[in-house]
Design a protein around this motif. Sequence first.
Motif, short mmCIF file in Angstrom:
data_model
loop_
_atom_site.label_atom_id
_atom_site.label_comp_id
_atom_site.label_asym_id
_atom_site.label_seq_id
_atom_site.Cartn_x
_atom_site.Cartn_y
_atom_site.Cartn_z
N TRP A 11 5.41 -34.49 -39.21
CA TRP A 11 5.17 -34.47 -40.65
C TRP A 11 6.46 -34.82 -41.40
O TRP A 11 6.43 -35.34 -42.52
CB TRP A 11 4.64 -33.12 -41.11
N ILE A 12 7.59 -34.54 -40.75
CA ILE A 12 8.88 -34.85 -41.37
C ILE A 12 8.97 -36.36 -41.65
O ILE A 12 9.49 -36.77 -42.69
CB ILE A 12 10.05 -34.40 -40.46
N TRP A 13 8.39 -37.16 -40.74
CA TRP A 13 8.42 -38.61 -40.94
C TRP A 13 7.65 -38.99 -42.22
O TRP A 13 8.08 -39.87 -42.97
CB TRP A 13 7.85 -39.35 -39.73
N ALA A 14 6.54 -38.33 -42.47
CA ALA A 14 5.77 -38.63 -43.68
C ALA A 14 6.61 -38.38 -44.93
O ALA A 14 6.64 -39.19 -45.86
CB ALA A 14 4.49 -37.78 -43.72
N VAL A 15 7.32 -37.26 -44.92
CA VAL A 15 8.16 -36.91 -46.07
C VAL A 15 9.33 -37.91 -46.21
O VAL A 15 9.60 -38.42 -47.30
CB VAL A 15 8.72 -35.47 -45.93
N VAL A 16 9.96 -38.21 -45.08
CA VAL A 16 11.09 -39.15 -45.10
C VAL A 16 10.64 -40.52 -45.58
O VAL A 16 11.32 -41.17 -46.38
CB VAL A 16 11.73 -39.24 -43.68
N TYR A 17 9.46 -40.95 -45.12
CA TYR A 17 8.93 -42.26 -45.51
C TYR A 17 8.80 -42.38 -47.02
O TYR A 17 9.28 -43.33 -47.64
CB TYR A 17 7.57 -42.49 -44.83
N PHE A 18 8.14 -41.40 -47.63
CA PHE A 18 7.93 -41.47 -49.09
C PHE A 18 9.25 -41.32 -49.84
O PHE A 18 9.45 -41.95 -50.88
CB PHE A 18 6.91 -40.43 -49.54
N ALA A 19 10.16 -40.52 -49.30
CA ALA A 19 11.46 -40.35 -49.95
C ALA A 19 12.25 -41.66 -49.91
O ALA A 19 12.82 -42.08 -50.93
CB ALA A 19 12.24 -39.23 -49.26
N MET A 20 12.24 -42.33 -48.77
CA MET A 20 13.00 -43.58 -48.66
C MET A 20 12.42 -44.65 -49.59
O MET A 20 13.16 -45.38 -50.24
CB MET A 20 12.98 -44.08 -47.21
N GLY A 21 11.09 -44.71 -49.67
CA GLY A 21 10.46 -45.70 -50.53
C GLY A 21 10.69 -45.44 -52.00
O GLY A 21 10.55 -46.33 -52.84
N PHE A 22 11.04 -44.21 -52.32
CA PHE A 22 11.35 -43.87 -53.71
C PHE A 22 12.68 -44.49 -54.12
O PHE A 22 12.87 -44.88 -55.27
CB PHE A 22 11.40 -42.34 -53.87
N PHE A 23 13.59 -44.60 -53.15
CA PHE A 23 14.92 -45.14 -53.47
C PHE A 23 15.03 -46.62 -53.16
O PHE A 23 15.73 -47.35 -53.86
CB PHE A 23 16.00 -44.34 -52.72
#
Lengths: 197, 67
Positions: A11-23
């Motif tokens: 699930w950490i990957w899901a969070v990291v994915y959306f966070a990276m796409g935000f920046f």
Amino acid sequence: MKKSHWYNYLWIWAVVYFAMGFFNILFAWLGLIDFFLPLIFAVGFGNKGFCNRYCDRGQLLRALGSQKGFSRRKDAPDWMKSRAFRYGFLVFFLVMFMNMLYATYQVFAGASNLREVVTLFWTIHVPWEWAYHGGAAPWAAQFAFGLYSIMLTSAILGILTMLAYKPRSWCVYCPMGTMTQLICRAKAGTREEEKTS
Amino acid sequence: MAMQSKRHAVVDTSLCVACGACMEVCPRGAITVWKGSYSVVDDALCIGCGLCARECPASVIRVEDRP
């Protein structure tokens, strides 16, 4: 309590994915992993190993819904579990995916300009221009915005149905899940015939 | 042979989405997803605890009395 496996932390990957796409929206390309891996499992090995273990989305909904207890754990309505809805949603999803590819092509061909927006629920345009700093061809950025839109929309849908129904209600109508189950059923069918003939 | 539980889990395979949520919670490791198509319960291992039924997003698992 059962012991955790390493993949329970995906699930950490899901969070990291959306966070990276935000920046930086170009990271959205990594979302293709979630499209190719389940297909590789299904087409190559005839199983749903991705859904069963390695789906970051499924693990996120499990962590929030089952472990943190945010899910009401009510039965999903019958229509949501019906084949008609599941197959219908798969077709709709594929059409919208083609639509996204067409928008990418239009930018590639110079027929339209890059639109730096994330589109939620296929209709709501959310400004997202801060996440694009150049460094890639406009069509590559357009694809990234499109894929991020799909990923974010489906994540929100998944979280809403997680809250309202069972933790992994999304899995019932997940287009990738439906598609890979169809592939697996087809492969299982042929293998059964091979066994009997 | 060990005594079997009075109840056991039964899957409606026609509506199962093969997501594997049941397999993940089963404390006995009694559930597998058969060829990515639907869940299968190993009747000999199932103790009828109902965790799988509680987790199943499609609500297609019932805990029933053994025949």
